[in-house]
Design a protein around this motif. Structure first.
Motif, mmCIF file in Angstrom:
data_model
loop_
_atom_site.group_PDB
_atom_site.id
_atom_site.type_symbol
_atom_site.label_atom_id
_atom_site.label_comp_id
_atom_site.label_asym_id
_atom_site.label_seq_id
_atom_site.Cartn_x
_atom_site.Cartn_y
_atom_site.Cartn_z
ATOM 1 N N GLU A 64 0.948 -1.170 -0.078
ATOM 2 C CA GLU A 64 -0.056 -0.081 0.170
ATOM 3 C C GLU A 64 0.848 1.447 -0.054
ATOM 4 O O GLU A 64 0.391 2.317 -0.649
ATOM 5 C CB GLU A 64 -1.024 0.202 1.188
ATOM 6 N N ALA A 65 1.977 1.187 0.590
ATOM 7 C CA ALA A 65 2.748 2.451 0.892
ATOM 8 C C ALA A 65 3.594 2.556 -0.652
ATOM 9 O O ALA A 65 3.686 3.668 -1.074
ATOM 10 C CB ALA A 65 3.830 2.216 2.003
ATOM 11 N N LYS A 66 3.944 1.443 -1.248
ATOM 12 C CA LYS A 66 4.545 1.484 -2.406
ATOM 13 C C LYS A 66 3.590 2.274 -3.459
ATOM 14 O O LYS A 66 3.718 2.889 -4.109
ATOM 15 C CB LYS A 66 5.118 0.271 -3.010
ATOM 16 N N GLN A 67 2.454 1.594 -3.523
ATOM 17 C CA GLN A 67 1.437 2.063 -4.363
ATOM 18 C C GLN A 67 1.054 3.601 -4.163
ATOM 19 O O GLN A 67 0.780 4.344 -4.866
ATOM 20 C CB GLN A 67 0.008 1.366 -4.349
ATOM 21 N N LYS A 68 0.908 4.277 -2.798
ATOM 22 C CA LYS A 68 0.807 5.617 -2.607
ATOM 23 C C LYS A 68 1.799 6.359 -2.962
ATOM 24 O O LYS A 68 1.641 7.452 -3.760
ATOM 25 C CB LYS A 68 0.620 5.610 -0.872
ATOM 26 N N LYS A 69 2.979 5.887 -3.082
ATOM 27 C CA LYS A 69 4.304 6.609 -3.284
ATOM 28 C C LYS A 69 4.101 6.782 -4.841
ATOM 29 O O LYS A 69 4.455 7.896 -5.532
ATOM 30 C CB LYS A 69 5.624 5.914 -3.027
ATOM 31 N N LEU A 70 3.873 5.614 -5.571
ATOM 32 C CA LEU A 70 3.659 5.613 -7.174
ATOM 33 C C LEU A 70 2.779 6.591 -7.440
ATOM 34 O O LEU A 70 2.832 7.550 -8.585
ATOM 35 C CB LEU A 70 3.460 4.367 -7.720
ATOM 36 N N ALA A 71 1.576 6.781 -6.707
ATOM 37 C CA ALA A 71 0.387 7.522 -7.185
ATOM 38 C C ALA A 71 0.807 8.940 -7.036
ATOM 39 O O ALA A 71 0.741 9.872 -7.739
ATOM 40 C CB ALA A 71 -0.676 7.371 -6.249
ATOM 41 N N LYS A 72 1.438 9.048 -5.821
ATOM 42 C CA LYS A 72 2.110 10.656 -5.632
ATOM 43 C C LYS A 72 3.118 11.074 -6.678
ATOM 44 O O LYS A 72 2.958 12.115 -7.211
ATOM 45 C CB LYS A 72 2.916 10.727 -4.385
ATOM 46 N N LEU A 73 3.907 10.114 -7.205
ATOM 47 C CA LEU A 73 4.858 10.530 -8.184
ATOM 48 C C LEU A 73 4.107 10.859 -9.598
ATOM 49 O O LEU A 73 4.644 11.665 -10.130
ATOM 50 C CB LEU A 73 6.021 9.358 -8.395
ATOM 51 N N GLU A 74 3.266 9.876 -9.805
ATOM 52 C CA GLU A 74 2.375 9.956 -11.074
ATOM 53 C C GLU A 74 1.658 11.232 -10.957
ATOM 54 O O GLU A 74 1.596 11.975 -12.246
ATOM 55 C CB GLU A 74 1.411 8.844 -11.143
ATOM 56 N N TYR A 75 1.143 11.707 -9.835
ATOM 57 C CA TYR A 75 0.492 12.938 -9.723
ATOM 58 C C TYR A 75 1.312 13.885 -9.865
ATOM 59 O O TYR A 75 1.069 15.283 -10.679
ATOM 60 C CB TYR A 75 -0.257 13.149 -8.466
ATOM 61 N N ARG A 76 2.470 14.065 -9.597
ATOM 62 C CA ARG A 76 3.284 15.133 -9.649
ATOM 63 C C ARG A 76 3.925 15.274 -11.159
ATOM 64 O O ARG A 76 4.035 16.389 -11.549
ATOM 65 C CB ARG A 76 4.793 14.963 -8.918
ATOM 66 N N LYS A 77 4.021 14.313 -11.682
ATOM 67 C CA LYS A 77 4.454 14.350 -13.277
ATOM 68 C C LYS A 77 3.402 14.871 -13.956
ATOM 69 O O LYS A 77 3.412 15.850 -14.968
ATOM 70 C CB LYS A 77 4.794 12.793 -13.690
ATOM 71 N N LEU A 78 1.868 14.603 -13.593
ATOM 72 C CA LEU A 78 1.090 15.088 -14.540
ATOM 73 C C LEU A 78 0.718 16.492 -14.078
ATOM 74 O O LEU A 78 0.239 17.364 -15.086
ATOM 75 C CB LEU A 78 -0.409 14.475 -14.136
ATOM 76 N N HIS A 79 1.268 17.181 -12.877
ATOM 77 C CA HIS A 79 0.868 18.339 -12.331
ATOM 78 C C HIS A 79 1.969 19.201 -12.224
ATOM 79 O O HIS A 79 2.401 19.683 -11.136
ATOM 80 C CB HIS A 79 -0.024 18.165 -11.139
ATOM 81 N N LYS A 80 3.041 18.905 -13.106
ATOM 82 C CA LYS A 80 4.359 19.843 -13.187
ATOM 83 C C LYS A 80 3.979 21.291 -13.091
ATOM 84 O O LYS A 80 2.950 21.817 -13.733
ATOM 85 C CB LYS A 80 5.124 19.619 -14.265
ATOM 86 N N ARG A 81 4.588 22.182 -11.751
ATOM 87 C CA ARG A 81 4.403 23.361 -12.004
ATOM 88 C C ARG A 81 5.038 24.126 -13.019
ATOM 89 O O ARG A 81 5.969 23.588 -13.633
ATOM 90 C CB ARG A 81 4.751 23.624 -10.617
ATOM 91 N N LYS A 82 4.374 25.400 -13.516
ATOM 92 C CA LYS A 82 4.681 26.011 -14.475
ATOM 93 C C LYS A 82 5.462 27.281 -13.823
ATOM 94 O O LYS A 82 5.586 27.398 -12.693
ATOM 95 C CB LYS A 82 3.713 26.720 -15.343
ATOM 96 N N PRO A 83 6.443 27.756 -14.563
ATOM 97 C CA PRO A 83 7.298 28.936 -13.947
ATOM 98 C C PRO A 83 6.395 30.055 -13.248
ATOM 99 O O PRO A 83 5.547 30.372 -13.878
ATOM 100 C CB PRO A 83 8.068 29.558 -15.317
ATOM 101 N N GLY A 84 6.705 30.309 -11.924
ATOM 102 C CA GLY A 84 5.839 31.333 -11.189
ATOM 103 C C GLY A 84 4.768 30.655 -10.479
ATOM 104 O O GLY A 84 4.073 31.407 -9.812
ATOM 105 N N GLN A 85 4.522 29.319 -10.639
ATOM 106 C CA GLN A 85 3.567 28.693 -9.762
ATOM 107 C C GLN A 85 4.119 28.512 -8.612
ATOM 108 O O GLN A 85 5.102 28.257 -8.343
ATOM 109 C CB GLN A 85 3.302 27.686 -10.797
ATOM 110 N N SER A 86 2.850 28.434 -7.721
ATOM 111 C CA SER A 86 3.416 27.998 -6.135
ATOM 112 C C SER A 86 3.958 26.410 -6.265
ATOM 113 O O SER A 86 3.569 25.806 -6.943
ATOM 114 C CB SER A 86 2.117 28.009 -5.497
ATOM 115 N N LYS A 87 4.885 26.516 -5.212
ATOM 116 C CA LYS A 87 5.525 25.123 -5.119
ATOM 117 C C LYS A 87 4.804 24.124 -4.179
ATOM 118 O O LYS A 87 5.207 22.936 -4.228
ATOM 119 C CB LYS A 87 7.152 25.490 -4.344
ATOM 120 N N GLN A 88 3.542 24.704 -3.761
ATOM 121 C CA GLN A 88 3.032 23.617 -2.845
ATOM 122 C C GLN A 88 1.937 22.769 -3.558
ATOM 123 O O GLN A 88 1.275 23.309 -4.699
ATOM 124 C CB GLN A 88 2.136 24.346 -1.809
#
Length: 95
Positions: A64-88
């Motif tokens: 479950e921890a592994k799946q959660k980590k993979l989901a978090k990484l996938e989310y970050r890939k899909l929602h890469k921030r654009k220049p000037g966007q908040s880091k949160q």
């Protein structure tokens, strides 16, 4: 007793006895005054089953921890921030 409960230390067993002695004093007294013979192999089998269940639960938690980590990484890939966007990132993703 340690041979029956290999994951418990002598201290753990003593603390368990003391706790049971406080909570179930009459039952402890009765068990010590009138000992009964019982099949030790059944107790060992039950301890083995519990150990196997603990291993399975730990494997599930790791998966479950592994799946959660993979989901978090996938989310970050899909929602890469654009220049000037908040880091949160949204709070629910980082939990």
């Amino acid at each position: 007793m340690q041979s029956i409960f290999p994951k418990m230390t002598r201290r753990d067993l003593k603390m368990k006895f003391k706790r049971e002695e406080r909570v179930n004093a009459t039952l402890i007294d009765k068990a010590l005054r009138y000992p009964l013979n019982f099949d030790m192999s059944e107790l060992q089998k039950e301890a083995q089953r519990e150990a196997e269940m603990e291993i399975e639960q730990e494997e599930r938690r790791k998966e479950e921890a592994k799946q959660k980590k993979l989901a978090k990484l996938e989310y970050r890939k899909l929602h890469k921030r654009k220049p000037g966007q908040s880091k949160q990132f949204p709070k629910f993703i980082l939990e």
